[in-house]
Structures are given as C-alpha cells and as structure tokens.
Design a protein around this motif. Structure first.
Motif, PDB file in Angstrom:
ATOM      1  N   SER A  61      -9.531  -3.535   4.733  1.00 39.28           N
ATOM      2  CA  SER A  61     -10.860  -2.979   4.996  1.00 39.28           C
ATOM      3  C   SER A  61     -11.764  -4.013   5.664  1.00 39.28           C
ATOM      4  O   SER A  61     -12.689  -3.640   6.388  1.00 39.28           O
ATOM      5  CB  SER A  61     -11.509  -2.462   3.713  1.00 39.28           C
ATOM      6  OG  SER A  61     -11.629  -3.488   2.762  1.00 39.28           O
ATOM      7  N   LEU A 111      -3.035  -3.398  10.520  1.00 41.46           N
ATOM      8  CA  LEU A 111      -1.942  -3.786   9.625  1.00 41.46           C
ATOM      9  C   LEU A 111      -1.054  -4.795  10.346  1.00 41.46           C
ATOM     10  O   LEU A 111      -0.513  -4.496  11.420  1.00 41.46           O
ATOM     11  CB  LEU A 111      -1.104  -2.551   9.251  1.00 41.46           C
ATOM     12  CG  LEU A 111       0.207  -2.873   8.512  1.00 41.46           C
ATOM     13  CD1 LEU A 111      -0.063  -3.418   7.118  1.00 41.46           C
ATOM     14  CD2 LEU A 111       1.111  -1.650   8.459  1.00 41.46           C
ATOM     15  N   LEU A 124      -6.989   6.113   8.715  1.00 41.48           N
ATOM     16  CA  LEU A 124      -7.787   5.352   7.742  1.00 41.48           C
ATOM     17  C   LEU A 124      -9.026   4.922   8.532  1.00 41.48           C
ATOM     18  O   LEU A 124      -8.895   4.220   9.531  1.00 41.48           O
ATOM     19  CB  LEU A 124      -7.033   4.120   7.240  1.00 41.48           C
ATOM     20  CG  LEU A 124      -5.686   4.354   6.566  1.00 41.48           C
ATOM     21  CD1 LEU A 124      -5.061   3.020   6.157  1.00 41.48           C
ATOM     22  CD2 LEU A 124      -5.834   5.242   5.337  1.00 41.48           C
ATOM     23  N   LEU A 164      -5.835  -3.107   1.879  1.00 46.34           N
ATOM     24  CA  LEU A 164      -5.648  -2.166   2.988  1.00 46.34           C
ATOM     25  C   LEU A 164      -6.451  -2.606   4.216  1.00 46.34           C
ATOM     26  O   LEU A 164      -6.785  -1.803   5.078  1.00 46.34           O
ATOM     27  CB  LEU A 164      -6.050  -0.746   2.580  1.00 46.34           C
ATOM     28  CG  LEU A 164      -5.110  -0.071   1.575  1.00 46.34           C
ATOM     29  CD1 LEU A 164      -5.625   1.316   1.200  1.00 46.34           C
ATOM     30  CD2 LEU A 164      -3.701   0.049   2.144  1.00 46.34           C
ATOM     31  N   ASP A 202       0.451  -6.945   1.978  1.00 46.00           N
ATOM     32  CA  ASP A 202      -0.624  -7.868   2.339  1.00 46.00           C
ATOM     33  C   ASP A 202      -1.210  -8.481   1.062  1.00 46.00           C
ATOM     34  O   ASP A 202      -0.506  -8.613   0.082  1.00 46.00           O
ATOM     35  CB  ASP A 202      -1.642  -7.130   3.204  1.00 46.00           C
ATOM     36  CG  ASP A 202      -0.986  -6.730   4.517  1.00 46.00           C
ATOM     37  OD1 ASP A 202      -0.666  -7.634   5.289  1.00 46.00           O
ATOM     38  OD2 ASP A 202      -0.752  -5.525   4.737  1.00 46.00           O
ATOM     39  N   LEU A 253       0.073   3.621  -2.221  1.00 48.45           N
ATOM     40  CA  LEU A 253      -1.017   2.994  -2.975  1.00 48.45           C
ATOM     41  C   LEU A 253      -0.579   2.736  -4.412  1.00 48.45           C
ATOM     42  O   LEU A 253      -0.527   3.666  -5.224  1.00 48.45           O
ATOM     43  CB  LEU A 253      -2.230   3.914  -2.991  1.00 48.45           C
ATOM     44  CG  LEU A 253      -3.055   4.027  -1.721  1.00 48.45           C
ATOM     45  CD1 LEU A 253      -4.231   4.965  -1.948  1.00 48.45           C
ATOM     46  CD2 LEU A 253      -3.554   2.659  -1.302  1.00 48.45           C
ATOM     47  N   VAL A 272       1.894   4.395   3.804  1.00 51.38           N
ATOM     48  CA  VAL A 272       1.162   3.487   2.910  1.00 51.38           C
ATOM     49  C   VAL A 272       1.307   4.029   1.493  1.00 51.38           C
ATOM     50  O   VAL A 272       0.934   5.179   1.225  1.00 51.38           O
ATOM     51  CB  VAL A 272      -0.331   3.423   3.302  1.00 51.38           C
ATOM     52  CG1 VAL A 272      -1.102   2.530   2.348  1.00 51.38           C
ATOM     53  CG2 VAL A 272      -0.484   2.943   4.745  1.00 51.38           C
ATOM     54  N   ARG A 330      -5.759   1.814  -6.764  1.00 49.93           N
ATOM     55  CA  ARG A 330      -6.974   1.934  -5.957  1.00 49.93           C
ATOM     56  C   ARG A 330      -7.995   0.872  -6.370  1.00 49.93           C
ATOM     57  O   ARG A 330      -9.104   0.828  -5.846  1.00 49.93           O
ATOM     58  CB  ARG A 330      -7.599   3.334  -6.119  1.00 49.93           C
ATOM     59  CG  ARG A 330      -6.690   4.455  -5.618  1.00 49.93           C
ATOM     60  CD  ARG A 330      -7.345   5.818  -5.738  1.00 49.93           C
ATOM     61  NE  ARG A 330      -8.297   6.083  -4.677  1.00 49.93           N
ATOM     62  CZ  ARG A 330      -7.983   6.695  -3.522  1.00 49.93           C
ATOM     63  NH1 ARG A 330      -6.763   7.102  -3.294  1.00 49.93           N
ATOM     64  NH2 ARG A 330      -8.906   6.901  -2.609  1.00 49.93           N
ATOM     65  N   LYS A 384       3.507  -0.981   2.448  1.00 57.16           N
ATOM     66  CA  LYS A 384       3.424  -0.202   3.687  1.00 57.16           C
ATOM     67  C   LYS A 384       4.807  -0.200   4.311  1.00 57.16           C
ATOM     68  O   LYS A 384       5.400  -1.264   4.504  1.00 57.16           O
ATOM     69  CB  LYS A 384       2.424  -0.841   4.656  1.00 57.16           C
ATOM     70  CG  LYS A 384       0.993  -0.840   4.127  1.00 57.16           C
ATOM     71  CD  LYS A 384       0.564  -2.194   3.678  1.00 57.16           C
ATOM     72  CE  LYS A 384      -0.859  -2.202   3.152  1.00 57.16           C
ATOM     73  NZ  LYS A 384      -1.361  -3.569   2.954  1.00 57.16           N
ATOM     74  N   THR A 437       0.672   7.297   8.209  1.00 54.13           N
ATOM     75  CA  THR A 437      -0.170   6.898   9.339  1.00 54.13           C
ATOM     76  C   THR A 437       0.706   6.565  10.537  1.00 54.13           C
ATOM     77  O   THR A 437       1.922   6.433  10.416  1.00 54.13           O
ATOM     78  CB  THR A 437      -1.022   5.660   8.998  1.00 54.13           C
ATOM     79  OG1 THR A 437      -0.138   4.550   8.811  1.00 54.13           O
ATOM     80  CG2 THR A 437      -1.843   5.853   7.752  1.00 54.13           C
ATOM     81  N   GLN A 455      -0.292  -2.908  -2.572  1.00 55.71           N
ATOM     82  CA  GLN A 455       0.146  -1.735  -1.799  1.00 55.71           C
ATOM     83  C   GLN A 455       1.362  -2.096  -0.960  1.00 55.71           C
ATOM     84  O   GLN A 455       1.465  -3.212  -0.452  1.00 55.71           O
ATOM     85  CB  GLN A 455      -0.978  -1.239  -0.871  1.00 55.71           C
ATOM     86  CG  GLN A 455      -2.398  -1.454  -1.343  1.00 55.71           C
ATOM     87  CD  GLN A 455      -2.752  -0.731  -2.630  1.00 55.71           C
ATOM     88  OE1 GLN A 455      -1.896  -0.128  -3.255  1.00 55.71           O
ATOM     89  NE2 GLN A 455      -3.992  -0.821  -3.052  1.00 55.71           N
ATOM     90  N   PHE A 515     -10.879   4.996   2.682  1.00 53.54           N
ATOM     91  CA  PHE A 515      -9.735   4.525   1.901  1.00 53.54           C
ATOM     92  C   PHE A 515     -10.248   3.420   0.974  1.00 53.54           C
ATOM     93  O   PHE A 515     -11.358   2.915   1.176  1.00 53.54           O
ATOM     94  CB  PHE A 515      -8.649   4.001   2.854  1.00 53.54           C
ATOM     95  CG  PHE A 515      -9.133   2.915   3.794  1.00 53.54           C
ATOM     96  CD1 PHE A 515      -8.986   1.586   3.475  1.00 53.54           C
ATOM     97  CD2 PHE A 515      -9.795   3.243   4.985  1.00 53.54           C
ATOM     98  CE1 PHE A 515      -9.453   0.589   4.325  1.00 53.54           C
ATOM     99  CE2 PHE A 515     -10.272   2.253   5.838  1.00 53.54           C
ATOM    100  CZ  PHE A 515     -10.091   0.930   5.496  1.00 53.54           C
TER     101      PHE A 515
END
Ligand code: 2P0
Length: 323
Positions: free
Chosen positions: A99, A9, A37, A97, A275, A174, A172, A177, A281, A308, A279, A91
């Motif tokens: 990924s 992040l 995550l 997020l 980001d 959400l 975080v 999703r 954070k 987190t 979402q 996640f």
C-alpha cells in the motif's frame, strides 16, 4: 486532483538501501503493477498557513514520515506549495500488499500535477523520483504494467504495458488482514545492519535480477517463476538472520507455499512470492488459474483469494475518490 494508483508487486525484490540516506535501493527490482487493487487519493493545495498533511483511511499520518517527501516535492517542482491529501485503499493497508507503493505514487503524481507539470514522460520521471523518497517501491507504481527499478537508481523505468503478457495472473492469498507490527523500512534496515547474510543477499540479487529480466524478455514463465522464488526466499533468509530476527510468515503462508510446490509437482505452473507480510502472491498463467485457485483454497480455506493481473498506469482523472 484525484489520483488512482495500484500497488507494485515485486517479482524480484528490493530489500535494503544504499548508504547516503536518499532511499536508493541496494538491489534491482522487477515488478508488476496489479489491476483491481486500488488506492484513491485526493490531493489539494493546502490553505495559507496550513502545513502539509496526509490522511490514510481517515487516520492522520505522522508528519515526520512525510516531511522529506514534501520538501523534495517543492524542490523538484520549483513550487512554494504545501499539500493536503487523503487516501483510501480498496485492500488492507500496511499488511504486505504494497500500500505504500500505490500511496506514495499517487501523492507524487498529485503534487506534480498541482505544481503545474503536464502529464507525460517528464512528469512521470520526476514523480517516480519523488515517490522513491517516500517508499522505493512507489517509484515503480508511478507506471502500469511491468517496471524495473535498478539498484542505486533514482527512478523506475517502465518496461512493458499490461498487454505485453495477456495471460499473466497473480492470485493474492490473504493470510491476514491485520496491520503488520514491523515496518518494511525498519525491518530492511535491521537486516542491513545486523544480518550476516545481507551482503551475500545483495551480491546474489545482481545475478537473479539479470536472469529474471532475460526470462521476462522471453516471456518464459517457468524460468521467471523459478527466479521469483529464489528472490523472495533469499530476501526472507537474509531477514530471518537479522538480530532480532524478522519473520513475517504465518502457518497459512507455509501451507500456501507447500500447495504451490505440490501444483508444480503435478506439472501446473504456480510460483509464489512474499513481501514484508504473511500474504502469499502466486504467479500463474490464465489457463491454469482455476486449478491454482482450487489448490490454494483447499490448502488454506480461511484465506481470501484475490485474482489480479497486470494493470494500467495511474489515472489522474478518476471520478470516484474519498469523500
Ligand atoms: C519490494 N518491498 O521490492 C520489496 C519486497 C517489500 C519486500 O519495497 O523503506 O515500503 O519505504 O523504501 O518500499 C516494501 O518496502 O520500503 C518493499 P521503503 P517499501 O516491493
């Protein structure tokens, strides 16, 4: 080879690439690798005649997206091998997020290990370089704790491990999703080529990242939190001014941003970042976590919250993985 990684992040954002096509970031990012995550990736050497292939969540990925990555893996590791990988995220994938950061970091570390590189600083440095080609944020996710990816750099630098700041928490929220429709890559390129605010964003980011690094060195949450907010808001401002505009925010994102402002007005440290997705954070310190969670829950009751903290580095001997 099984590899577990976690997403990186950005507290201070990378958004935009240097010219030249090597996926070198135009702005310096300061980031934290999040615990809890997880991306679990199984990487193996492809059978003779089989090409490189990647599956994420059971879906075969576009080979063209991965071709430069695997070609670079063979060049960097002096290896003739092809690779097959399957990856699962604990996640939502492609939902803002990061990924792709944990995914490409795992893939790079797996390819390095299968090419015979012993785990250690050199393998990590080469894996960071390779991961960057996949996704610049992935250069950071090769390391745990806090990391820096300087503007124009080929690889990230590990700054401090997770124990450096034991009270550091990120909630975080959400807002959805769902997978995003615009890739970060396309959106940042659109910002670079069409936003009149792109050049000022890059110029200003130098100062923000310098000051944020100093605040991080002082463990000054207030100062770092304020700079985090400047970074993401200016990044999103530059994207909003693109043609066509890039807007990731949903009504719940705005409600959560306002909840953080209300918390700060009550003297509770809660600094949000966003980001390439809706979402939110929120950075806070452990003693204020309960108050922050309660306020976010009240502001956006439909949003799942995940708490987190800075996480350890990748694990190359993880037991569990995709079956
Ligand atoms: C970051 N993001 O620093 C920034 C902040 C999103 C906003 O890095 O084109 O998937 O693959 O290098 O790394 C997301 O973009 O982009 C990202 P590519 P990436 O974390």
């Amino acid at each position: 080879m099984r590899v577990r990684t976690s997403p990186s992040l950005a507290l201070v954002k990378y958004w935009g690439k240097k010219a030249g096509g090597r996926n070198l970031p135009a702005t310096t990012s300061l980031a934290v690798t999040l615990a809890g995550l997880d991306t679990r990736t199984l990487v193996r050497v492809a059978a003779p005649g089989e090409g490189d292939a990647v599956q994420v969540g059971g879906e075969l990925q576009d080979a063209a997206r991965y071709a430069p990555f695997f070609d670079e893996a063979r060049r960097l590791f002096h290896s003739p091998l092809h690779f097959a990988a399957s990856s699962e995220n604990s996640f939502p994938s492609a939902a803002g997020l990061a990924s792709s950061s944990s995914g490409f970091a795992a893939l790079a570390l797996g390819c390095a290990a299968l090419s015979g590189l012993a785990e250690g600083p050199r393998a990590n440095a080469l894996a960071s370089d390779l991961a960057r080609l996949g996704s610049a944020s992935a250069a950071r996710a090769v390391y745990g704790g806090f990391t820096l990816l300087p503007a124009g750099a080929r690889r990230a630098e590990p700054l401090e491990g997770p124990a450096y700041w034991p009270d550091f928490r990120v909630v975080v929220a959400l807002a959805t999703r769902e997978k995003k429709r615009d890739s970060s890559r396309g959106a940042m390129e659109l910002t670079r080529t069409s936003s009149p605010y792109y050049a000022p964003w890059v110029r200003d980011a130098r100062k923000v990242s310098r000051e944020a690094l100093a605040a991080f060195r002082d463990r000054d949450a207030q100062k770092l939190g304020e700079l985090m907010r400047l970074s993401y808001l200016r990044m999103h401002a530059s994207a909003l001014a693109a043609e066509p505009p890039v807007l990731y925010w949903l009504p719940d994102s705005v409600a959560l941003i306002k909840a953080c402002a209300a918390l700060r007005a009550r003297g509770i440290g809660a600094w949000e970042t966003m980001d390439a997705g809706p979402q939110v954070k929120v950075f806070c310190l452990a003693p204020e976590l309960a108050a922050v969670e309660a306020a976010l829950r009240e502001a956006a009751p439909g949003c799942e919250l995940i708490v987190t903290q800075p996480g350890p580095g990748p694990d190359l001997s993880a037991e569990a993985g995709p079956r």
